[in-house]
Design an enzyme around this catalytic site. Sequence first.
Site: not given
Length: 605
Positions: A276, A425, A428, A476, A479, A557
């Site tokens: 089904c 981030c 920064c 990051c 960074c 079903h």
Amino acid sequence: MSQLSSTLKRYTESARYTDAHYAKSGYGAYTPSSYGANLAASLLEKEKLGFKPVPTSSFLTRPRTYGPSSLLDYDRGRPLLRPDITGGGKRAESQTRGTERPLGSGLSGGSGFPYGVTNNCLSYLPINAYDQGVTLTQKLDSQSDLARDFSSLRTSDSYRIDPRNLGRSPMLARTRKELCTLQGLYQTASCPEYLVDYLENYGRKGSASQVPSQAPPSRVPEIISPTYRPIGRYTLWETGKGQAPGPSRSSSPGRDGMNSKSAQGLAGLRNLGNTCFMNSILQCLSNTRELRDYCLQRLYMRDLHHGSNAHTALVEEFAKLIQTIWTSSPNDVVSPSEFKTQIQRYAPRFVGYNQQDAQEFLRFLLDGLHNEVNRVTLRPKSNPENLDHLPDDEKGRQMWRKYLEREDSRIGDLFVGQLKSSLTCTDCGYCSTVFDPFWDLSLPIAKRGYPEVTLMDCMRLFTKEDVLDGDEKPTCCRCRGRKRCIKKFSIQRFPKILVLHLKRFSESRIRTSKLTTFVNFPLRDLDLREFASENTNHAVYNLYAVSNHSGTTMGGHYTAYCRSPGTGEWHTFNDSSVTPMSSSQVRTSDAYLLFYELASPPSRM
């Protein structure tokens, strides 16, 4: 619906479905997910599985090289993004929110049962006449002999065996097997066309060693002797119960006045045994206007690859099935057995008659169709280039262009969109973006303590900002360290056909449960412009199909509600049964997959 075993181990062996053409990574970095990751490896871990010996006889007589590797580590350079499990990094969660779902679990069951082959497994294997205690010649003498055989089994055309007694009585279980065998013999004796078709496919009379038995269903079918009518490679079964064989068709109440044009596309699909989930998806795709026309007008023929190593069987059988549905009368029931043979060769996890998840089936099917009609025959070598210096919109266009250089098909034209994932981030302020293609969106169901939520609530929950902190901190690049970041999704490119998956399946350490929250979704004018990553006026959708799941995680079903692309009328597709319905009945708490088509500009005025 009975609970059956998992996919046979032999069809998940990676060596049998490995193709060097599929083993090369191409488009970008690929992080495996539950849909496309190491499918066979996770299935074959001995500590997780308890497989029993598999019969030496098999439907697939030799190792095949059809389709992709069942490991699915690489999808011809395109990631098979399964939205229910995130990738290795936090950035890989491009299409989903929520907990991971283990392989094999689904709304149709499977999560609560161990993998392997049960003692009473109904496999897709030929039945040996000697093992069943009967022979072909003994049972083809006359219909009176067959009647006596049925009488000796204390059964009739409408006899039912309680599956709860099968485990307690080996003799009763054996009787059920004999009943399946006798059923095939009864059809052979009563329908000469069935015998002719059988002999053409499996050998001439006198050389056949197997009983012409149907694929074992999950229960004894209601129609032991239906009217049989072959059309091409597909079979149409008239829906009249107890009909005598012949070319006449049973009339359906209320449909005598329907003309052929309005009645097109209303044929039912025969349940082959826990299929089904497949029938529901096939009916939704059959009512996808542009995909239907692609098959009916045979436009797919120009996109097929005709080389010696080309694989085209899946799309050809799919197109033939759609053509049969749309050229049949509303009284016909189409048997999709030929199509099932091809989809289980492409995706071995669908071998047999297990309960399966409709969304997983849709993903495998669309991917298989895309691969076979991909317009790109020679993919360029992957040359990673840094696009971070470009504005986001231009970067998205470049990434989409690179995607189309490798993956370009009519199937992708309809179903594939582009998702934008951004990380900002908090230290920064640097924002990095990633663009990924998607085939559908898996939406978490918002929980607000109310029995009802809206589809827009689910979309907002999917695209809301998430704070990644603690162990989830990403690195990051500015960074040069792990920093607290904010993650957000938006839709960069809207597809023509938008499939929304409502995540009703909830995982926990203790148990798996199904969310029955009613999600109120619009039938027309679903405006998604607030989720677009750039200004667009082309993001309004109309609903045309719904795949529903009723029941629990232990068994259920699937049905489909579809709006005809010709008449605009809604119908319920419940396997072989097709009935008209009102548009006010479309919204239910069983809705699982929503199919939306992009509205044309005039309809939005």
